[in-house]
Design an enzyme around this catalytic site. Structure first.
Site, PDB file in Angstrom:
ATOM      1  CE1 TYR A  54       3.859  38.551  25.694  1.00 31.36           C
ATOM      2  CE2 TYR A  54       3.876  40.333  24.437  1.00 31.36           C
ATOM      3  CZ  TYR A  54       3.025  39.514  25.127  1.00 31.36           C
ATOM      4  OH  TYR A  54       2.128  39.690  25.539  1.00 31.36           O
ATOM      5  CG  LEU A 194      -7.395  38.045  14.438  1.00 32.82           C
ATOM      6  CD1 LEU A 194      -6.118  37.773  13.256  1.00 32.82           C
ATOM      7  CD2 LEU A 194      -8.359  38.860  13.819  1.00 32.82           C
ATOM      8  CB  SER A 235       0.454  39.615  11.752  1.00 33.99           C
ATOM      9  OG  SER A 235       0.822  39.174  10.481  1.00 33.99           O
ATOM     10  NE  ARG A 240      -1.095  37.240   8.185  1.00 36.58           N
ATOM     11  CZ  ARG A 240      -0.138  36.368   7.496  1.00 36.58           C
ATOM     12  NH1 ARG A 240      -0.474  36.148   6.156  1.00 36.58           N
ATOM     13  NH2 ARG A 240       0.946  35.609   8.158  1.00 36.58           N
ATOM     14  CB  SER A 243      -4.619  43.756   5.775  1.00 39.41           C
ATOM     15  OG  SER A 243      -6.159  43.399   5.496  1.00 39.41           O
ATOM     16  CG  ASN A 244      -4.687  42.627  10.551  1.00 40.77           C
ATOM     17  OD1 ASN A 244      -5.439  42.001   9.923  1.00 40.77           O
ATOM     18  ND2 ASN A 244      -3.797  41.673  11.394  1.00 40.77           N
TER      19      ASN A 244
END
EC number: 1.1.1.-
Length: 279
Positions: A54, A194, A235, A240, A243-244
């Protein structure tokens, strides 16, 4: 909001424990990765998943240092890049990752892909076993391994991975591979839960989200958790990210689980491990 103390954990086959939900930072820039990890740790996440490939391990390390969260509360995963496969090179690669992360050890080190010949990833597995023995990683596992890959390393090393991290979402529910993992006592860790965003507008998903008064992302993460997986989502939005994590105060019904199971069509959004040769 879910606190770190409220996040369930799973006991791995080496008796270490792992949070069942975490943040991944694949494809995030350094700035995005640092911001996302800081936001996640503030929200209550304790599992952070990165990889040498990454290119953002140093940013993850900076965020961990800035967060003030004690090291013992964290579960940090990184992965061996394909370019570094091999018995000795895998050991050198983790030492380099630790330097970038600013850590003395990681909690989980994974072979990122079963690329190259059987001998190459089996030799790498031997390197990971040595790293565990040295205490540079608490647990070792694999990513993107299919049943035959698992048979290769277990049969030749007599040492079973703790985790197999795989692409997993309703369009690719991996039922057969999950069963193989379970037979070996390997925890299945789901990435891309997702479907890289493609499932957020799926009618079956949005109908369940409306019925549960939840976001589609929460429904998809909850589905995977109820299958018994560890789940990592990605994210760069602090809202988010929070929220996740808010997925532990509701359950999907048997019918809702079945509706999502029924979406399976073998669709991959990430490379196929059978043919992938990159990092």
């Amino acid at each position: 909001m879910t606190s770190a103390a409220a996040i369930p954990t799973v006991i791995l086959n080496d008796d270490n424990t792992m949070p069942v939900i975490g943040l991944g930072v694949g494809e995030l820039s350094d700035a995005e990765a640092e911001q996302s990890v800081l936001a996640a740790l503030e929200a209550g996440y304790r599992l952070i998943d990165t990889a040498a490939a990454y290119g953002n391990e140093a940013a993850v390390g900076r965020a961990i240092a800035k967060s003030g969260v004690p090291r013992g509360e964290l579960f940090v995963t990184t992965k061996l890049a394909t370019d570094d496969l091999g018995f000795q090179s895998s050991q050198d690669a983790l030492r380099a990752s630790l330097e970038r992360l600013g850590l003395d050890y990681v909690d989980l080190y994974l072979i990122h892909w079963p690329a190259g010949s059987q001998g190459t990833y089996v030799d790498s597995w031997g390197g990971l076993m040595k790293l565990k023995e040295l205490g540079l990683t608490r647990s070792i596992g694999v990513s993107n391994f299919h049943a035959q890959h698992l048979d290769d390393i277990i049969g030749l090393s007599f040492f079973t991975p703790a985790v197999n991290q795989i692409e997993l979402h309703p369009l690719l529910n991996q039922a057969e591979l999950r069963a193989v993992n379970a037979e070996h006592g390997i925890v299945t860790e789901a990435y891309s839960p997702l479907g890289v965003g493609s499932l957020l507008s799926n009618p079956a998903v949005t109908a369940i989200a409306d019925a549960q008064d939840r976001t589609p992302a929460q429904v998809l993460i909850r589905w995977s958790l109820q299958l018994g997986n560890v789940v990592i989502s990605r994210s760069s939005s602090p809202e988010r990210i929070k929220s996740n994590l808010d997925v532990f105060d509701f359950e999907l019904t048997a019918d809702q689980m079945a509706a999502l199971d029924g979406l399976d069509e073998g669709t991959r959004f990430r490379p196929d491990p059978e043919t992938y040769t990159g990092s």
